[in-house]
Write a protein that holds these residues in place. Sequence first.
Motif, short mmCIF file in Angstrom:
data_model
loop_
_atom_site.label_atom_id
_atom_site.label_comp_id
_atom_site.label_asym_id
_atom_site.label_seq_id
_atom_site.Cartn_x
_atom_site.Cartn_y
_atom_site.Cartn_z
N PRO A 286 0.82 -1.22 0.00
CA PRO A 286 0.00 0.00 0.00
C PRO A 286 0.85 1.27 0.00
O PRO A 286 1.63 1.51 0.93
CB PRO A 286 -0.82 -0.12 1.29
CG PRO A 286 -0.85 -1.58 1.60
CD PRO A 286 0.47 -2.11 1.13
N LEU A 287 0.72 2.07 -1.06
CA LEU A 287 1.45 3.33 -1.17
C LEU A 287 0.79 4.19 -2.24
O LEU A 287 0.40 3.69 -3.29
CB LEU A 287 2.91 3.07 -1.55
CG LEU A 287 3.83 4.29 -1.55
CD1 LEU A 287 4.00 4.84 -0.14
CD2 LEU A 287 5.19 3.95 -2.16
N ALA A 288 0.66 5.47 -1.95
CA ALA A 288 0.13 6.43 -2.91
C ALA A 288 0.90 7.72 -2.74
O ALA A 288 1.71 7.87 -1.82
CB ALA A 288 -1.37 6.64 -2.70
N ASN A 316 6.51 4.83 4.77
CA ASN A 316 6.93 3.56 5.38
C ASN A 316 8.11 2.96 4.61
O ASN A 316 8.06 2.84 3.38
CB ASN A 316 5.75 2.59 5.38
CG ASN A 316 6.15 1.21 5.84
OD1 ASN A 316 6.39 0.34 5.03
ND2 ASN A 316 6.24 1.02 7.14
N PRO A 317 9.19 2.58 5.30
CA PRO A 317 10.38 2.08 4.60
C PRO A 317 10.13 0.86 3.72
O PRO A 317 10.69 0.76 2.63
CB PRO A 317 11.34 1.74 5.74
CG PRO A 317 10.92 2.63 6.87
CD PRO A 317 9.43 2.74 6.75
N LEU A 318 9.30 -0.08 4.17
CA LEU A 318 8.99 -1.25 3.33
C LEU A 318 8.31 -0.82 2.04
O LEU A 318 8.64 -1.32 0.96
CB LEU A 318 8.10 -2.23 4.09
CG LEU A 318 8.73 -3.15 5.12
CD1 LEU A 318 7.67 -4.10 5.67
CD2 LEU A 318 9.87 -3.96 4.50
N ALA A 319 7.35 0.09 2.16
CA ALA A 319 6.63 0.55 0.98
C ALA A 319 7.55 1.30 0.03
O ALA A 319 7.48 1.15 -1.19
CB ALA A 319 5.45 1.43 1.39
N ALA A 321 10.82 0.90 -0.27
CA ALA A 321 11.70 -0.08 -0.91
C ALA A 321 10.98 -0.81 -2.03
O ALA A 321 11.53 -1.04 -3.12
CB ALA A 321 12.22 -1.07 0.13
N ALA A 322 9.73 -1.20 -1.77
CA ALA A 322 8.94 -1.88 -2.80
C ALA A 322 8.74 -0.97 -4.01
O ALA A 322 8.86 -1.41 -5.16
CB ALA A 322 7.60 -2.31 -2.22
N ALA A 323 8.43 0.29 -3.76
CA ALA A 323 8.17 1.22 -4.85
C ALA A 323 9.41 1.45 -5.70
O ALA A 323 9.34 1.46 -6.94
CB ALA A 323 7.65 2.54 -4.29
N LEU A 324 10.56 1.64 -5.05
CA LEU A 324 11.79 1.84 -5.82
C LEU A 324 12.11 0.64 -6.69
O LEU A 324 12.48 0.78 -7.86
CB LEU A 324 12.95 2.14 -4.87
CG LEU A 324 12.99 3.56 -4.29
CD1 LEU A 324 13.99 3.64 -3.15
CD2 LEU A 324 13.34 4.57 -5.38
N ALA A 325 11.96 -0.56 -6.13
CA ALA A 325 12.21 -1.77 -6.92
C ALA A 325 11.19 -1.90 -8.05
O ALA A 325 11.54 -2.30 -9.17
CB ALA A 325 12.16 -3.00 -6.01
N ASN A 326 9.95 -1.56 -7.76
CA ASN A 326 8.91 -1.67 -8.79
C ASN A 326 9.14 -0.66 -9.91
O ASN A 326 8.95 -0.97 -11.09
CB ASN A 326 7.54 -1.45 -8.15
CG ASN A 326 6.41 -1.91 -9.05
OD1 ASN A 326 6.43 -3.01 -9.57
ND2 ASN A 326 5.42 -1.05 -9.24
#
Length: 435
Positions: A286-288, A316-319, A321-326
Motif C-alpha cells: 500500500p502506497l500512494a 513507510n520504509p517497506l513501501a 523499498a517496494a516502490a523503488l524496486a517496482n
Amino acid sequence: MTAGAFESIVTEIPGPRSRALARELAEFEAHGVTYLADDYPVFWESAAGATVTDVDGNRYIDLTSAFGVAATGHTNPHVVAAIAAQAQRLIHGMGDVHPTEIRTQLLARLAELAPGDLRKTYLSTSGAEAIEFALKTALLATGKPRTIAYHGAYHGLSLGALEVAGIEKFRAPFAPLVAERATFLPYPGTDASVEAAIGDVRDALARDPDAGTVLLEPIQGRGGVIVPPDGFLRALRALCDEHGVLMILDEIYTGFGRAGTMFACERELVVPDLLCVGKALGGGVPLAATIGSARVMDAWPVSTGEALHTSTFLGNPLACAAALANLDEIARLDVPGLVRARAPALGARLREMRSLSGVRDVRGVGFLWAVEFAAADFANRVVVDGLANGVILLQSGPTGTSITIAPPPTIGEGQLHRALEILERTVRAAAATGG
C-alpha cells in the motif's frame, strides 16, 4: 472440472476451503465489505505474474491486475527481494519526525518521473488520502474551497474523497456527513464534443466563483473506462490557466504505464498542477502519492515541529523499498512501451466482442478496457461464470453494467489469448442461457 496450460479448475468454484473461509470471514468481518455468495468469491493463496492460485489449488488468469496494481506482475521477484532486504534493516520509521534515506530516494525518483515541473511529493498509504491531500493543498494555494468534479468519478471512499466522488451509490448512505463542496459535470466520452465539454467547465466556473480546482481522471476507471475525446485534457489545461484554477489529475489507476505512457496525461502533453498516483506504485504494497509543482506545494507552511497533515506510516520504509524496486522494473521492462506495442492487438480482440449478444460497447486505451453489457445482472453473470472457467474479472461502471479488462502488461501473449478466449466463451454462454 477444467484444466489448461494456464488456468486449472480442480474443484467446484468456490472450493471447499474457500467456502469454509467465507463462513469464518462472515463471522468476524464487518458487514458491507466482502460480498459472499454460494458461487463467489474464492480466497487467494498465491499469485505470480498474471496467475492467481486459490486456497483449493484452483488456478486463474487475472484480467484485473488486482485493481490495476500488478503493473509488473503479481509478486514480482525484484520487488519481493527489495522488501525482504528492507525488512531486515528497518520496517517502520517515524514519519514526519525522523525521516529515512529510502524515503528521500523515492521522492527524488518520483520527481524524475513526473511530468513537467512536478517535483514535490507527499506520500500516503491510500489513493483516497492522496486525493484529500491534493484538495487540502489546493485550498491553501487558492483560498477557494470548492471543486469542479465529474459524474462517474471514483476518487476513494473516505469522507473527504466522497465529496468529489461522482458515483451516487457510494455517497448516498453517508449524505449527512458528506459536505457539498463540489459541482459535478458530465464526463465526456470519446464521441463528445471538446468544445461542449469545455463550455460546461467554463459555465460552472462562472456560476461557482469559489471553485479553485478542477479534479478528474484522465480516463475514468471505476466509472467504466470512459475515455475522453482527443484534445479535451489540453483544452481543459488551457481553460484552467485562463481562470487561474488548479488542475488535479487522479492517475491512481492510469499511472505507471497502463495507458501506454508513464502517465495518461502525457498522451496529450498535459502537466497538471497536482498529480495523484497509487495502485501500481508500490508493486502490491500500500502506497500512494500526491506530486505537485513547487509553486503549488509550497502553499503549505514550513513545519515548525508539528505537521499539519501526516500519518503514523508516512513514507513507510517497506513501501518505499517496494516502490523503488517496482519503478526499476517498470523501467527495465519498459512497461509503457510494452503496452503501446501490445495494446492494438488487445483492443482489436476486445472490439470483436461488440458483435456478441448482450454487449453494448467496448472501449479503452492501452491495457485499460471495458466491455459494457446491456444489464448489470448480465455483467455479474459473466464475472461469476468467468471465475468458474478460470478467469478473474472485475465488474465496474456506476450501475455495474461493465467489466473492466486490465491485465498485467507483462502477461504472456498465449496466456492473454487464452483468457480472452474464455471471456468470449463465457459471454456467449451467458447470452445463450438468458444471462
